[in-house]
Scaffold this motif. Sequence first.
Motif, PDB file in Angstrom:
ATOM      1  N   ALA A   1      32.546 -26.663 -17.773  1.00 45.00           N
ATOM      2  CA  ALA A   1      31.614 -27.773 -17.990  1.00 45.00           C
ATOM      3  C   ALA A   1      32.113 -28.703 -19.089  1.00 45.00           C
ATOM      4  CB  ALA A   1      30.231 -27.226 -18.339  1.00 45.00           C
ATOM      5  N   VAL A   2      32.583 -28.135 -20.188  1.00 45.75           N
ATOM      6  CA  VAL A   2      33.057 -28.950 -21.310  1.00 45.75           C
ATOM      7  C   VAL A   2      34.268 -29.785 -20.909  1.00 45.75           C
ATOM      8  CG1 VAL A   2      34.154 -28.838 -23.588  1.00 45.75           C
ATOM      9  CG2 VAL A   2      32.129 -27.450 -23.101  1.00 45.75           C
ATOM     10  N   ASN A   3      35.129 -29.214 -20.074  1.00 44.86           N
ATOM     11  CA  ASN A   3      36.350 -29.899 -19.676  1.00 44.86           C
ATOM     12  C   ASN A   3      36.205 -30.682 -18.376  1.00 44.86           C
ATOM     13  OD1 ASN A   3      38.753 -28.924 -21.583  1.00 44.86           O
ATOM     14  ND2 ASN A   3      37.371 -27.189 -21.268  1.00 44.86           N
ATOM     15  N   GLY A   4      34.982 -30.739 -17.848  1.00 44.07           N
ATOM     16  CA  GLY A   4      34.736 -31.525 -16.649  1.00 44.07           C
ATOM     17  C   GLY A   4      35.490 -31.043 -15.428  1.00 44.07           C
ATOM     18  N   ARG A   5      35.655 -29.735 -15.294  1.00 51.20           N
ATOM     19  CA  ARG A   5      36.419 -29.175 -14.182  1.00 51.20           C
ATOM     20  C   ARG A   5      35.487 -28.557 -13.149  1.00 51.20           C
ATOM     21  NH1 ARG A   5      41.596 -27.884 -15.764  1.00 51.20           N
ATOM     22  NH2 ARG A   5      41.943 -27.428 -13.549  1.00 51.20           N
TER      23      ARG A   5
END
Length: 354
Positions: free
Chosen positions: A106-110
């Motif tokens: 989620a943090v890395n938008g993956r």
Amino acid sequence: MTSGVVAAAFRHRTSRAGDPLLRWHVLVANLVEGNDGRWSAFAHTDLYRAARTAGEIFQAVVRRELTSSLGVEWRRGRHVQEIAGVPSHLLEVFSKRRAEIEAWLAVNGRADTPEAAQEATLATRRGKPEREGERLDAGWKREALNAGWGPEHAETLISHSTQTIASDPVAEVWRLAAAGIDETGGVDIFERVVDPEEWIFDLLRRDLTQTSTTFTRFDLTEAIAARLGAGATVATIDRVVARVLASDQVVSVHQPDPPAPRGRARYTSREMLAVERPLLDTLTTAATHPPLPVDLVDQAIGKRVTIGGDQATAVRTLCAATGPVAVLVGPAGADRSDKRIVGPDKRFSIDADH
């Protein structure tokens, strides 16, 4: 010929987050004894190909042992089969590593793909906590109690479990999940007994040709082992594999020359062949189509202010093609946001990213 492999098995009880996670790691040495008594290295490519399959077989055997010894039943979970009756919120409590991986994604938008999940696993990996077994057990019991699940709940679950091992385990395989409405108006999930060919059709469509047009014996064995919720012995899995391969629905599309391992043969389904037939007919047709008018192509390109020169050239090349299919090959990593695959009659286009 060889007499087997040398391997060492290591049992692990915990995840790297300190949660209970019983599993075994098996290290196989690159060394085998031949029939002549000599020890030598072996070609291990096929061993790697079979790694996931071996893991699914192992899980199926473990489920079978738990079914036999405790009578527990199983349900299909998000990633693996789960013991029916264990509440989902309790599984979440003891899935801290998965929570860490999802947070990283989620943090890395993956997106949650196998490749991204593996990257997240390595990025968040840490050493296991050094704690004695007694302290681990006490901590797990405390967490479970805080989540509202105590020893009495586990005892009730096991005492109410009635799952037994059938005298003919293969006959019990031919079941598919179904849904109905119970007397209260709620959804009732149950299993219905089906003909083996209906089960095989569902297996081929859902588990083997959903993302790939062909499959190997390893793929088939892995899919079957994963499907058998109550688990199975290796012998039962082998019998089901043989039954599926004997079905008229399975078509052999590649048989390597002997003495190649049998795991390299490839199969598909008759349904998949029927789906591919129109495309193959299109590819082999001698029909041609007139190119799109150049002025219309230039007008369409002019409306897309973000299109690059190479992309404009690609569009013009595709629209000028007169064969049944026009193929565009771009370099790896190229921006595909404005590329389209143009249909043979030039009346439609498909976004290359979809």
